[in-house]
Design a protein around this motif. Sequence first.
Motif, PDB file in Angstrom:
ATOM      1  N   GLU A  47     -14.216   4.544  -8.666  1.00 18.36           N
ATOM      2  CA  GLU A  47     -13.194   4.073  -9.433  1.00 18.36           C
ATOM      3  C   GLU A  47     -11.619   3.969  -9.430  1.00 18.36           C
ATOM      4  O   GLU A  47     -11.157   3.521  -9.789  1.00 18.36           O
ATOM      5  CB  GLU A  47     -13.404   4.991 -10.918  1.00 18.36           C
ATOM      6  CG  GLU A  47     -14.803   4.893 -11.663  1.00 18.36           C
ATOM      7  CD  GLU A  47     -14.789   5.638 -12.938  1.00 18.36           C
ATOM      8  OE1 GLU A  47     -15.906   5.540 -13.327  1.00 18.36           O
ATOM      9  OE2 GLU A  47     -13.859   6.251 -13.233  1.00 18.36           O
ATOM     10  N   THR A  48     -11.470   4.622  -8.203  1.00 19.62           N
ATOM     11  CA  THR A  48      -9.907   4.737  -8.020  1.00 19.62           C
ATOM     12  C   THR A  48      -9.658   4.593  -6.425  1.00 19.62           C
ATOM     13  O   THR A  48     -10.702   4.317  -5.584  1.00 19.62           O
ATOM     14  CB  THR A  48      -9.401   6.249  -8.194  1.00 19.62           C
ATOM     15  OG1 THR A  48      -9.921   7.194  -6.976  1.00 19.62           O
ATOM     16  CG2 THR A  48      -9.992   6.727  -9.469  1.00 19.62           C
ATOM     17  N   ASP A  49      -8.426   4.451  -6.048  1.00 17.77           N
ATOM     18  CA  ASP A  49      -7.904   4.120  -4.863  1.00 17.77           C
ATOM     19  C   ASP A  49      -7.536   5.346  -4.124  1.00 17.77           C
ATOM     20  O   ASP A  49      -6.930   5.460  -2.952  1.00 17.77           O
ATOM     21  CB  ASP A  49      -6.892   3.190  -4.742  1.00 17.77           C
ATOM     22  CG  ASP A  49      -7.021   1.732  -5.245  1.00 17.77           C
ATOM     23  OD1 ASP A  49      -8.203   1.389  -5.181  1.00 17.77           O
ATOM     24  OD2 ASP A  49      -6.354   1.073  -5.790  1.00 17.77           O
ATOM     25  N   VAL A  50      -7.924   6.666  -4.579  1.00 17.64           N
ATOM     26  CA  VAL A  50      -7.572   7.826  -4.136  1.00 17.64           C
ATOM     27  C   VAL A  50      -8.991   8.573  -3.675  1.00 17.64           C
ATOM     28  O   VAL A  50      -9.742   8.092  -3.950  1.00 17.64           O
ATOM     29  CB  VAL A  50      -6.759   8.792  -4.985  1.00 17.64           C
ATOM     30  CG1 VAL A  50      -5.421   8.107  -5.623  1.00 17.64           C
ATOM     31  CG2 VAL A  50      -7.494   9.180  -6.056  1.00 17.64           C
ATOM     32  N   SER A  51      -8.580   9.466  -2.780  1.00 18.89           N
ATOM     33  CA  SER A  51      -9.842  10.379  -2.375  1.00 18.89           C
ATOM     34  C   SER A  51      -9.883  11.578  -3.018  1.00 18.89           C
ATOM     35  O   SER A  51      -8.900  12.195  -3.627  1.00 18.89           O
ATOM     36  CB  SER A  51      -9.765  10.685  -0.879  1.00 18.89           C
ATOM     37  OG  SER A  51      -8.620  11.673  -0.632  1.00 18.89           O
ATOM     38  N   ALA A  52     -11.035  12.236  -2.970  1.00 21.77           N
ATOM     39  CA  ALA A  52     -11.341  13.562  -3.503  1.00 21.77           C
ATOM     40  C   ALA A  52     -10.411  14.608  -3.039  1.00 21.77           C
ATOM     41  O   ALA A  52      -9.843  15.702  -3.607  1.00 21.77           O
ATOM     42  CB  ALA A  52     -12.795  14.114  -3.385  1.00 21.77           C
ATOM     43  N   ALA A  53     -10.221  14.635  -1.682  1.00 18.60           N
ATOM     44  CA  ALA A  53      -9.008  15.195  -1.257  1.00 18.60           C
ATOM     45  C   ALA A  53      -7.632  15.132  -1.584  1.00 18.60           C
ATOM     46  O   ALA A  53      -6.754  16.121  -1.706  1.00 18.60           O
ATOM     47  CB  ALA A  53      -9.040  15.230   0.494  1.00 18.60           C
ATOM     48  N   TYR A  54      -7.417  13.742  -2.139  1.00 20.34           N
ATOM     49  CA  TYR A  54      -5.909  13.888  -2.857  1.00 20.34           C
ATOM     50  C   TYR A  54      -5.953  14.472  -3.923  1.00 20.34           C
ATOM     51  O   TYR A  54      -4.971  15.244  -4.159  1.00 20.34           O
ATOM     52  CB  TYR A  54      -5.731  12.324  -2.776  1.00 20.34           C
ATOM     53  CG  TYR A  54      -4.562  11.927  -3.754  1.00 20.34           C
ATOM     54  CD1 TYR A  54      -3.283  12.202  -3.360  1.00 20.34           C
ATOM     55  CD2 TYR A  54      -4.848  11.543  -5.251  1.00 20.34           C
ATOM     56  CE1 TYR A  54      -2.051  11.873  -4.243  1.00 20.34           C
ATOM     57  CE2 TYR A  54      -3.908  11.458  -5.915  1.00 20.34           C
ATOM     58  CZ  TYR A  54      -2.410  11.597  -5.569  1.00 20.34           C
ATOM     59  OH  TYR A  54      -1.493  11.417  -6.596  1.00 20.34           O
ATOM     60  N   VAL A  55      -6.953  14.334  -4.687  1.00 23.97           N
ATOM     61  CA  VAL A  55      -7.137  15.178  -6.045  1.00 23.97           C
ATOM     62  C   VAL A  55      -7.146  16.611  -5.860  1.00 23.97           C
ATOM     63  O   VAL A  55      -6.419  17.083  -6.622  1.00 23.97           O
ATOM     64  CB  VAL A  55      -8.445  14.451  -6.830  1.00 23.97           C
ATOM     65  CG1 VAL A  55      -8.526  15.358  -8.134  1.00 23.97           C
ATOM     66  CG2 VAL A  55      -8.380  13.012  -6.857  1.00 23.97           C
ATOM     67  N   GLU A  56      -7.615  16.988  -4.785  1.00 26.25           N
ATOM     68  CA  GLU A  56      -7.755  18.447  -4.698  1.00 26.25           C
ATOM     69  C   GLU A  56      -6.417  18.875  -4.420  1.00 26.25           C
ATOM     70  O   GLU A  56      -5.688  19.861  -4.562  1.00 26.25           O
ATOM     71  CB  GLU A  56      -8.665  18.970  -3.382  1.00 26.25           C
ATOM     72  CG  GLU A  56     -10.139  18.711  -3.821  1.00 26.25           C
ATOM     73  CD  GLU A  56     -11.110  19.049  -2.827  1.00 26.25           C
ATOM     74  OE1 GLU A  56     -12.320  19.573  -3.119  1.00 26.25           O
ATOM     75  OE2 GLU A  56     -10.792  18.957  -1.627  1.00 26.25           O
ATOM     76  N   GLY A  57      -5.636  18.243  -3.490  1.00 28.75           N
ATOM     77  CA  GLY A  57      -4.135  18.144  -3.168  1.00 28.75           C
ATOM     78  C   GLY A  57      -3.204  18.348  -4.480  1.00 28.75           C
ATOM     79  O   GLY A  57      -2.135  19.084  -4.049  1.00 28.75           O
ATOM     80  N   LEU A  58      -3.620  17.926  -5.509  1.00 29.60           N
ATOM     81  CA  LEU A  58      -2.717  18.031  -6.627  1.00 29.60           C
ATOM     82  C   LEU A  58      -2.756  19.347  -7.549  1.00 29.60           C
ATOM     83  O   LEU A  58      -1.934  19.646  -8.058  1.00 29.60           O
ATOM     84  CB  LEU A  58      -3.190  16.953  -7.507  1.00 29.60           C
ATOM     85  CG  LEU A  58      -2.966  15.476  -7.062  1.00 29.60           C
ATOM     86  CD1 LEU A  58      -3.625  14.666  -8.032  1.00 29.60           C
ATOM     87  CD2 LEU A  58      -1.431  15.233  -7.010  1.00 29.60           C
ATOM     88  N   ALA A  59      -4.075  20.225  -6.946  1.00 31.34           N
ATOM     89  CA  ALA A  59      -4.037  21.405  -7.862  1.00 31.34           C
ATOM     90  C   ALA A  59      -3.688  22.529  -6.914  1.00 31.34           C
ATOM     91  O   ALA A  59      -3.494  22.596  -5.821  1.00 31.34           O
ATOM     92  CB  ALA A  59      -5.614  21.718  -7.826  1.00 31.34           C
TER      93      ALA A  59
END
Length: 191
Positions: A47-59
Amino acid sequence: MKRLIVGMSGSSGVVYGVRLLELLKSVEGVETHLVMSPYARLNIEIETDVSAAYVEGLADEVHNYRNQAASISSGSFRVDGMVVAPCSMKTLSAIVNSYADSLLVRAADVTLKERRRLVLMPRESPLHVGHCKLLYEAAQLGAIIAPPVPAFYIQPRTIDDLVAHTVGRILDLFDIDAGALKRWEGRVGPR
């Protein structure tokens, strides 16, 4: 310092969890703990143009979905609350029935038992009676049910306008202002 757990489960709408973390990253004095289901990871890819690693990097801290020994699995670990964005019907059912077979559900269960704020963002439509019953029961347990319903009074120009406003409303529930909210000021002038 505020601590907030962000859970992302496997339904459509992972953009709400991603945007929540992006906004919180810019707020000083908020520590975020992230736990994602395997299907949340898959939906990030779909659904997005980002990766799970990117999302993890936000936390600030990322917890393995299966790690029942993580800090957030205990009531003695102090947090201000938890948001499940999005909240699948499977996760909702597990939370309502205290079926804590994952860290995401265990953290939600602990949030409820400790009388902390648990906000669920169910992303399903239409709802059948079973879904409605689960939402009712979750509210009876103390959860706040906050489906991502768009607000058109903000006159959105983009999908991100709608998503950011909805997430801003969720953050209001924790007294966190990330500057994403266009607040209603009332109607001025004659009808």
